[in-house]
Design a protein around this motif. Structure first.
Motif, PDB file in Angstrom:
ATOM      1  N   GLU A 203     -18.516  48.508 -16.428  1.00  0.00           N
ATOM      2  CA  GLU A 203     -18.760  49.497 -17.479  1.00  0.00           C
ATOM      3  C   GLU A 203     -18.951  48.796 -18.823  1.00  0.00           C
ATOM      4  O   GLU A 203     -19.852  49.124 -19.594  1.00  0.00           O
TER       5      GLU A 203
ATOM      6  N   TYR B 173      -3.855  54.490  -8.580  1.00  0.00           N
ATOM      7  CA  TYR B 173      -5.024  55.335  -8.889  1.00  0.00           C
ATOM      8  C   TYR B 173      -5.543  55.094 -10.303  1.00  0.00           C
ATOM      9  O   TYR B 173      -6.747  54.936 -10.496  1.00  0.00           O
TER      10      TYR B 173
ATOM     11  N   LEU C 127      -6.488  36.300 -19.734  1.00  0.00           N
ATOM     12  CA  LEU C 127      -6.436  35.233 -18.733  1.00  0.00           C
ATOM     13  C   LEU C 127      -5.246  34.308 -18.947  1.00  0.00           C
ATOM     14  O   LEU C 127      -4.780  33.668 -18.011  1.00  0.00           O
TER      15      LEU C 127
ATOM     16  N   VAL D  63     -15.448  39.114 -18.560  1.00  0.00           N
ATOM     17  CA  VAL D  63     -14.738  38.560 -17.401  1.00  0.00           C
ATOM     18  C   VAL D  63     -14.171  39.707 -16.571  1.00  0.00           C
ATOM     19  O   VAL D  63     -13.513  40.603 -17.116  1.00  0.00           O
TER      20      VAL D  63
ATOM     21  N   ALA E 156     -11.916  41.963 -19.102  1.00  0.00           N
ATOM     22  CA  ALA E 156     -11.852  43.255 -18.404  1.00  0.00           C
ATOM     23  C   ALA E 156     -11.263  42.997 -17.017  1.00  0.00           C
ATOM     24  O   ALA E 156     -11.865  43.264 -15.996  1.00  0.00           O
TER      25      ALA E 156
ATOM     26  N   ALA F  12     -15.009  46.101 -15.936  1.00  0.00           N
ATOM     27  CA  ALA F  12     -15.897  44.985 -16.287  1.00  0.00           C
ATOM     28  C   ALA F  12     -17.356  45.427 -16.222  1.00  0.00           C
ATOM     29  O   ALA F  12     -18.151  45.123 -17.127  1.00  0.00           O
TER      30      ALA F  12
HETATM   31  P1  NDP Z   1      -9.316  46.218 -11.392  1.00  0.00           P
HETATM   32  O1  NDP Z   1      -7.915  45.782 -11.103  1.00  0.00           O
HETATM   33  O2  NDP Z   1      -9.973  47.190 -10.498  1.00  0.00           O
HETATM   34  O3  NDP Z   1     -10.262  44.937 -11.452  1.00  0.00           O
HETATM   35  C1  NDP Z   1      -9.876  43.793 -12.132  1.00  0.00           C
HETATM   36  C2  NDP Z   1     -10.962  42.764 -11.966  1.00  0.00           C
HETATM   37  O4  NDP Z   1     -10.598  41.622 -12.739  1.00  0.00           O
HETATM   38  C3  NDP Z   1     -11.150  42.297 -10.527  1.00  0.00           C
HETATM   39  O5  NDP Z   1     -12.502  42.008 -10.292  1.00  0.00           O
HETATM   40  C4  NDP Z   1     -10.299  41.030 -10.497  1.00  0.00           C
HETATM   41  O6  NDP Z   1     -10.760  40.090  -9.573  1.00  0.00           O
HETATM   42  C5  NDP Z   1     -10.534  40.491 -11.883  1.00  0.00           C
HETATM   43  N1  NDP Z   1      -9.433  39.628 -12.307  1.00  0.00           N
HETATM   44  C6  NDP Z   1      -8.112  39.913 -12.369  1.00  0.00           C
HETATM   45  N2  NDP Z   1      -7.410  38.875 -12.830  1.00  0.00           N
HETATM   46  C7  NDP Z   1      -8.322  37.899 -13.061  1.00  0.00           C
HETATM   47  C8  NDP Z   1      -8.227  36.575 -13.517  1.00  0.00           C
HETATM   48  N3  NDP Z   1      -7.060  36.048 -13.879  1.00  0.00           N
HETATM   49  N4  NDP Z   1      -9.365  35.852 -13.632  1.00  0.00           N
HETATM   50  C9  NDP Z   1     -10.556  36.379 -13.310  1.00  0.00           C
HETATM   51  N5  NDP Z   1     -10.718  37.638 -12.857  1.00  0.00           N
HETATM   52  C10 NDP Z   1      -9.613  38.373 -12.735  1.00  0.00           C
HETATM   53  O7  NDP Z   1      -9.239  46.710 -12.910  1.00  0.00           O
HETATM   54  P2  NDP Z   1     -10.221  47.674 -13.698  1.00  0.00           P
HETATM   55  O8  NDP Z   1      -9.667  47.679 -15.077  1.00  0.00           O
HETATM   56  O9  NDP Z   1     -11.619  47.295 -13.533  1.00  0.00           O
HETATM   57  O10 NDP Z   1     -10.015  49.095 -13.030  1.00  0.00           O
HETATM   58  C11 NDP Z   1      -8.700  49.674 -12.942  1.00  0.00           C
HETATM   59  C12 NDP Z   1      -8.797  51.038 -12.262  1.00  0.00           C
HETATM   60  O11 NDP Z   1      -9.480  51.948 -13.124  1.00  0.00           O
HETATM   61  C13 NDP Z   1      -9.579  50.982 -10.964  1.00  0.00           C
HETATM   62  O12 NDP Z   1      -9.000  51.877 -10.071  1.00  0.00           O
HETATM   63  C14 NDP Z   1     -10.959  51.452 -11.376  1.00  0.00           C
HETATM   64  O13 NDP Z   1     -11.666  52.028 -10.313  1.00  0.00           O
HETATM   65  C15 NDP Z   1     -10.620  52.460 -12.465  1.00  0.00           C
HETATM   66  N6  NDP Z   1     -11.725  52.611 -13.417  1.00  0.00           N
HETATM   67  C16 NDP Z   1     -12.611  53.606 -13.199  1.00  0.00           C
HETATM   68  C17 NDP Z   1     -13.672  53.808 -14.056  1.00  0.00           C
HETATM   69  C18 NDP Z   1     -14.597  54.913 -13.755  1.00  0.00           C
HETATM   70  O14 NDP Z   1     -14.463  55.519 -12.710  1.00  0.00           O
HETATM   71  N7  NDP Z   1     -15.536  55.227 -14.629  1.00  0.00           N
HETATM   72  C19 NDP Z   1     -13.902  52.951 -15.231  1.00  0.00           C
HETATM   73  C20 NDP Z   1     -12.927  51.901 -15.348  1.00  0.00           C
HETATM   74  C21 NDP Z   1     -11.890  51.749 -14.469  1.00  0.00           C
HETATM   75  P3  NDP Z   1     -10.499  40.247  -7.980  1.00  0.00           P
HETATM   76  O15 NDP Z   1     -11.458  41.289  -7.507  1.00  0.00           O
HETATM   77  O16 NDP Z   1     -10.788  38.882  -7.521  1.00  0.00           O
HETATM   78  O17 NDP Z   1      -9.063  40.639  -7.840  1.00  0.00           O
END
Ligand code: NDP
Length: 313
Positions: free
Chosen positions: A159, A287, A119, A151, A240, A157
């Motif tokens: 998972e 992706y 953050l 977070v 996360a 997050a």
């Molecule tokens: P994402 O970019 O998808 O999500 C990030 C999350 O963090 C969002 O909810 C975002 O909020 C929040 N966020 C970002 N910056 C801040 C901040 N400064 N303060 C608070 N919250 C914040 O990242 P992931 O790592 O979750 O996933 C990345 C990719 O990997 C995705 O495509 C996902 O589908 C994939 N993945 C797939 C899995 C599986 O299929 N088993 C498991 C893990 C990941 P906001 O929504 O408001 O932007």
């Protein structure tokens, strides 16, 4: 004296190892440097359920061990070491390992992946290793029967929250929006887990504690008339919130987008430098899946092979 190779692969996630499997089978005698996190990000996840070929799922660590074995079986030279500098201005391309050894290579496949974002709170640094973590599978063990917060509202997050709920007595999921961004299946699992409490429209703005994290300061509905400030008692604080590409050493050498992802010729792993290819998360803001990373590692390997054969190298 510098070592000279035909194909150097930087990084050991699904993209790097797939590139190693293909280039070793094509007799390019690839050398692969594993980087800071051998096996890449998948070694910090739990179960991988969506990699084709594993109907029952597989742990991230096992999947990466299998990919490594497969690359080594065909002769890939897998080494410990971190690429600390590159020089793509001359030919052969030069990559410095651990600040000392220089490898010269006809082709370079960059598969350095991405790293967890924080953050940016001063307290994250203050409590690093004392309750703040970006890897639930690495550190969750320390929080058995304790209370933790995660977070983020994406798949990672959810998972991590679900994984931690298997160890901890309670998990807060701190989500800045009024909804989760995660896939439906992960949302359902997180929402149905009785140990997970989701704090929507909330931000963590600070941490407190004497000898480690004992709580977090939360602001709900920040800047709105119904803004609320409160503290939650937690022992662990997990980030996360996504990842940033590991491209610091390439920024003066390759074209990057505004976030830092390597720009490639659309639909190919070709960078702006001949014979230098980018595969996996380092060039993929869209992706970011293990299977897409593996696929682009394959593409990079095939392009490297074609490049060498066209140049007669
Ligand atoms: P994402 O970019 O998808 O999500 C990030 C999350 O963090 C969002 O909810 C975002 O909020 C929040 N966020 C970002 N910056 C801040 C901040 N400064 N303060 C608070 N919250 C914040 O990242 P992931 O790592 O979750 O996933 C990345 C990719 O990997 C995705 O495509 C996902 O589908 C994939 N993945 C797939 C899995 C599986 O299929 N088993 C498991 C893990 C990941 P906001 O929504 O408001 O932007």
């Amino acid at each position: 004296m510098n070592e000279k190779v035909r194909c150097l692969i930087i990084g050991s996630g699904p993209a790097g190892y797939t590139a190693a499997i293909y280039t070793s089978r094509a007799n390019l005698a690839p050398v692969l440097y594993e980087g800071i996190q051998p096996g890449g990000q998948l070694t910090t996840t739990t179960e991988v359920e969506n990699f084709p070929g594993y109907p029952e799922g597989i742990t991230g660590t096992e999947l990466m061990e299998d990919l490594k074995k497969q690359a080594v079986r065909f002769g890939a030279d897998v080494r410990y070491g971190i690429a600390t500098a590159v020089d793509f201005t001359s030919y052969p391309r030069k990559v410095t390992i651990d600040g000392e050894k220089v490898i010269e290579s006809d082709t370079v496949i960059i598969a350095t992946g991405a790293s967890a974002k924080y953050l940016g709170l001063a307290d994250e640094a203050k409590y690093a290793g004392m309750g703040v973590s970006a890897c639930a599978t690495c550190d969750g063990f320390f929080y058995r029967k304790k209370t933790v917060a995660v977070v983020g509202g994406g798949d990672t997050a959810c998972e991590e929250a679900i994984y931690l709920a298997g160890l901890a007595s309670k998990v807060y999921l701190i989500v800045r929006k009024p909804y989760l961004r995660a896939s439906k299946v992960m949302q359902d699992r997180a929402m149905q887990n009785p140990k997970i409490e989701i704090l929507f429209e909330s931000n963590a703005v600070g941490l407190f504690g004497e000898n480690g994290v004992e709580g977090a300061h939360i602001v709900k509905h920040a800047g709105e008339p119904n803004e609320e400030k409160f503290d939650i008692a937690i022992d662990g604080f997990f980030l996360a919130i996504g990842h940033k590409p590991n491209t610091d050493i390439f920024k003066d050498q390759l074209n990057l987008d505004s976030v830092g992802y390597i720009l490639t010729t659309p639909g190919t792993p070709k960078t702006c430098i001949e014979g230098v290819f980018a595969a996996g998360d380092v060039a993929d803001p869209h992706y970011r899946q293990a299977i897409t990373a593996a696929g682009s590692g394959c593409q990079a390997a095939i392009e490297a092979e074609r490049y060498l054969s066209e140049k007669g190298l």
